[in-house]
Each structure stands twice: as structure tokens, then as C-alpha cells.
Design a protein around this motif. Sequence first.
Motif, PDB file in Angstrom:
ATOM      1  N   SER A 107       0.833  -1.202   0.000  1.00 50.02           N
ATOM      2  CA  SER A 107       0.000   0.000   0.000  1.00 50.02           C
ATOM      3  C   SER A 107       0.869   1.254   0.000  1.00 50.02           C
ATOM      4  O   SER A 107       1.993   1.247   0.520  1.00 50.02           O
ATOM      5  CB  SER A 107      -0.904   0.014   1.233  1.00 50.02           C
ATOM      6  N   PRO A 108       0.384   2.355  -0.564  1.00 53.96           N
ATOM      7  CA  PRO A 108       1.125   3.614  -0.504  1.00 53.96           C
ATOM      8  C   PRO A 108       1.425   4.043   0.928  1.00 53.96           C
ATOM      9  O   PRO A 108       2.484   4.609   1.201  1.00 53.96           O
ATOM     10  CB  PRO A 108       0.189   4.602  -1.204  1.00 53.96           C
ATOM     11  N   ALA A 109       0.510   3.761   1.846  1.00 52.21           N
ATOM     12  CA  ALA A 109       0.716   4.148   3.245  1.00 52.21           C
ATOM     13  C   ALA A 109       1.911   3.416   3.843  1.00 52.21           C
ATOM     14  O   ALA A 109       2.730   4.015   4.558  1.00 52.21           O
ATOM     15  CB  ALA A 109      -0.536   3.866   4.058  1.00 52.21           C
ATOM     16  N   LEU A 110       2.041   2.113   3.564  1.00 53.67           N
ATOM     17  CA  LEU A 110       3.172   1.369   4.097  1.00 53.67           C
ATOM     18  C   LEU A 110       4.472   1.845   3.470  1.00 53.67           C
ATOM     19  O   LEU A 110       5.472   2.039   4.164  1.00 53.67           O
ATOM     20  CB  LEU A 110       2.988  -0.130   3.852  1.00 53.67           C
ATOM     21  N   GLN A 111       4.466   2.036   2.166  1.00 51.70           N
ATOM     22  CA  GLN A 111       5.696   2.507   1.532  1.00 51.70           C
ATOM     23  C   GLN A 111       6.116   3.861   2.105  1.00 51.70           C
ATOM     24  O   GLN A 111       7.305   4.110   2.328  1.00 51.70           O
ATOM     25  CB  GLN A 111       5.532   2.605   0.014  1.00 51.70           C
ATOM     26  N   ALA A 112       5.164   4.725   2.369  1.00 47.19           N
ATOM     27  CA  ALA A 112       5.481   6.032   2.938  1.00 47.19           C
ATOM     28  C   ALA A 112       6.095   5.895   4.329  1.00 47.19           C
ATOM     29  O   ALA A 112       7.053   6.600   4.679  1.00 47.19           O
ATOM     30  CB  ALA A 112       4.233   6.901   2.994  1.00 47.19           C
ATOM     31  N   ARG A 113       5.563   4.986   5.150  1.00 52.49           N
ATOM     32  CA  ARG A 113       6.116   4.767   6.491  1.00 52.49           C
ATOM     33  C   ARG A 113       7.553   4.243   6.411  1.00 52.49           C
ATOM     34  O   ARG A 113       8.442   4.677   7.159  1.00 52.49           O
ATOM     35  CB  ARG A 113       5.257   3.778   7.272  1.00 52.49           C
ATOM     36  N   LEU A 114       7.788   3.301   5.515  1.00 54.02           N
ATOM     37  CA  LEU A 114       9.124   2.728   5.379  1.00 54.02           C
ATOM     38  C   LEU A 114      10.117   3.764   4.862  1.00 54.02           C
ATOM     39  O   LEU A 114      11.260   3.848   5.341  1.00 54.02           O
ATOM     40  CB  LEU A 114       9.076   1.512   4.452  1.00 54.02           C
ATOM     41  N   THR A 115       9.689   4.548   3.897  1.00 53.53           N
ATOM     42  CA  THR A 115      10.555   5.603   3.369  1.00 53.53           C
ATOM     43  C   THR A 115      10.894   6.621   4.450  1.00 53.53           C
ATOM     44  O   THR A 115      12.029   7.098   4.542  1.00 53.53           O
ATOM     45  CB  THR A 115       9.878   6.295   2.182  1.00 53.53           C
ATOM     46  N   ALA A 116       9.931   6.922   5.299  1.00 51.43           N
ATOM     47  CA  ALA A 116      10.172   7.873   6.390  1.00 51.43           C
ATOM     48  C   ALA A 116      11.223   7.342   7.354  1.00 51.43           C
ATOM     49  O   ALA A 116      12.068   8.105   7.858  1.00 51.43           O
ATOM     50  CB  ALA A 116       8.866   8.168   7.124  1.00 51.43           C
ATOM     51  N   VAL A 117      11.186   6.032   7.629  1.00 48.10           N
ATOM     52  CA  VAL A 117      12.201   5.435   8.497  1.00 48.10           C
ATOM     53  C   VAL A 117      13.586   5.580   7.880  1.00 48.10           C
ATOM     54  O   VAL A 117      14.561   5.957   8.549  1.00 48.10           O
ATOM     55  CB  VAL A 117      11.895   3.947   8.763  1.00 48.10           C
ATOM     56  N   LEU A 118      13.689   5.304   6.595  1.00 49.38           N
ATOM     57  CA  LEU A 118      14.987   5.373   5.924  1.00 49.38           C
ATOM     58  C   LEU A 118      15.486   6.812   5.835  1.00 49.38           C
ATOM     59  O   LEU A 118      16.691   7.069   5.975  1.00 49.38           O
ATOM     60  CB  LEU A 118      14.882   4.746   4.533  1.00 49.38           C
ATOM     61  N   GLU A 119      14.583   7.746   5.628  1.00 51.24           N
ATOM     62  CA  GLU A 119      14.981   9.146   5.567  1.00 51.24           C
ATOM     63  C   GLU A 119      15.442   9.681   6.921  1.00 51.24           C
ATOM     64  O   GLU A 119      16.292  10.580   6.985  1.00 51.24           O
ATOM     65  CB  GLU A 119      13.819   9.995   5.052  1.00 51.24           C
ATOM     66  N   ALA A 120      14.918   9.097   7.993  1.00 51.89           N
ATOM     67  CA  ALA A 120      15.235   9.584   9.338  1.00 51.89           C
ATOM     68  C   ALA A 120      16.589   9.093   9.839  1.00 51.89           C
ATOM     69  O   ALA A 120      17.165   9.692  10.746  1.00 51.89           O
ATOM     70  CB  ALA A 120      14.141   9.167  10.317  1.00 51.89           C
ATOM     71  N   GLN A 121      17.107   8.002   9.271  1.00 54.86           N
ATOM     72  CA  GLN A 121      18.393   7.481   9.733  1.00 54.86           C
ATOM     73  C   GLN A 121      19.519   8.074   8.872  1.00 54.86           C
ATOM     74  O   GLN A 121      19.333   8.402   7.716  1.00 54.86           O
ATOM     75  CB  GLN A 121      18.393   5.953   9.708  1.00 54.86           C
ATOM     76  N   ASN A 122      20.694   8.180   9.461  1.00 55.67           N
ATOM     77  CA  ASN A 122      21.829   8.805   8.780  1.00 55.67           C
ATOM     78  C   ASN A 122      23.021   7.877   8.584  1.00 55.67           C
ATOM     79  O   ASN A 122      24.064   8.308   8.088  1.00 55.67           O
ATOM     80  CB  ASN A 122      22.298  10.033   9.584  1.00 55.67           C
ATOM     81  N   ASP A 123      22.863   6.616   8.967  1.00 53.40           N
ATOM     82  CA  ASP A 123      24.006   5.705   8.949  1.00 53.40           C
ATOM     83  C   ASP A 123      24.194   4.978   7.624  1.00 53.40           C
ATOM     84  O   ASP A 123      25.308   4.535   7.317  1.00 53.40           O
ATOM     85  CB  ASP A 123      23.861   4.663  10.060  1.00 53.40           C
ATOM     86  N   TYR A 124      23.133   4.845   6.837  1.00 48.64           N
ATOM     87  CA  TYR A 124      23.202   3.983   5.668  1.00 48.64           C
ATOM     88  C   TYR A 124      22.643   4.668   4.422  1.00 48.64           C
ATOM     89  O   TYR A 124      21.605   5.329   4.484  1.00 48.64           O
ATOM     90  CB  TYR A 124      22.423   2.690   5.922  1.00 48.64           C
TER      91      TYR A 124
END
Length: 259
Positions: free
Chosen positions: A176-193
Motif C-alpha cells: 500500500s502507498p501508506a506502508l511505503q510512505a512509512r518505510l521511506t520515512a524510516v529510511l529518511e530519518a536514519q543517517n548511517d546507511y
Amino acid sequence: MDSYTLHRGTAPLLVSLPHNGSFIPKDIEARMKRPARRSADTDWHVKELYAFARSLGASILVPVASRYVVDLNRPSDGHALYPGRKETGLVPTVQFDGNDIYRPGAEPAAEEIAQRIKTWWKPYHRALADELSRLRKKHGRVVLWEGHSIRSHVPMLFDGRLPDLNLGTADGASCSPALQARLTAVLEAQNDYAWVANGRFKGGYITRHYGRPDDGVDAVQLELSQDTYMDEDSFAYLPRKAANVQVTLDALLRACLAA
């Protein structure tokens, strides 16, 4: 020998690790070239890497056999996942480094391939489908998380260095677009990878086949660079490195549950 292990959890989350297996039956191994017997293209240690998911209530499905026996993330008819690009098939005959797996004339024939599908491929997919059905009936909706890893440099498959985290959702079709948005937000929030969504790896057969967001099944693939948690030359698991990337993995799986 059982062809897989399944831990049945309580949460609406199934972690599938289709390339974790490294077992090669003796009759097959005897026909392989010696370097191929190491099963170098295994998704090494992803079972250990995702072991924490049990504490989240996730189900975890893990195969026994090497992808050199049969690739569980390919369609059983051998159809290409990325037409026009180099890739290994349902029953690979070359390694990711381009070297042959089998001695000349020892490659598996059609009858043997059919037997490998029956022995290894079909049981894994029956278990996967049954567990998705169980969890969907219980919760109404379920997330299938495909956990993969690969060496950071594989010239046959991609140029240069692979990003650390490679999220695949079949260009948004498998979740779903909602799940993809949540996952993308997690990746955008981290700075290690370093990360990318739907780049070189958009999700294999399992993600594309089982991902039916309109029917209550969201499927996501994460292809990890093995350099994030292990030594790529010796295949040794590096617990300190792994612990760092597990923080991000934990956040991603929690985002799945929150969605």
C-alpha cells in the motif's frame, strides 16, 4: 530432511528469508566445480540478523537448501525477473562472479530441475502461502517481509557499489502507498546507511507474486549490502556491525506493524 523451518508468530508479519539456505545435497555437490561448493552467493546470516523479529511476534520462514539447488525467489517456470538484464535463474548454472557452477556436461537436465522444484521449491511456497493465509485470517491484513542480502560489489548484476539498504516494492505495486510512505520515512530519518527504493532490486518473484495490497497482503523486499553486517571475504558474521543495522531493521519492521 525438512526443506525449511517455520516459526509461527502472533503478529501480522511474516519474515521470509529464501536465500539463507546453504545446504547442497551430495549428489549435486559432486558435479559442481570446487569453488561453487561454498555456495558463495548465499544470503549469509540473515537468519541471525532477523532473529530479533521473534520478539515483535513475527513469523519467520527459512529454507535449508542453497539457491544453487533451486532459487526460491524465481518463478517455477524459469521466467526472467529482469528481462534484458543479467541475472541467475531458477536453477543457476553460473555464480554471481560469472564462473560456472558445474563441471562441463554436468549441468542439471529438465527432469532433475522438475524434481528439485518438487522437493525444495514447492514446499517452501506452500508454507509461505499457508502462513500468509493464517495470519491474514487472524488479523485481516498481513505484511510479508522479504529479507535478502548480497555482496556490495557484483559487477555482473550492477555497476559500482550497491547502496546499503535497497527497498523493493515492485515500483509500489506490492504494498500500500501508506506502508511505503512509512518505510521511506524510516529510511529518511536514519543517517548511517545509504539507501534507495525500487532501484536495481525492485523485489523478486515472492514480492511480486504474493504482494496483493488490495487483498490484504503487503509485500516488501529489503536487499542489504552484506558489508553492513559481515565480512564479505570470509563470510564471518560481525555482531557489532550487525547490531547497528538491526536498529534500522527493527524500525522498519515496527513500521510494518504500525501500518
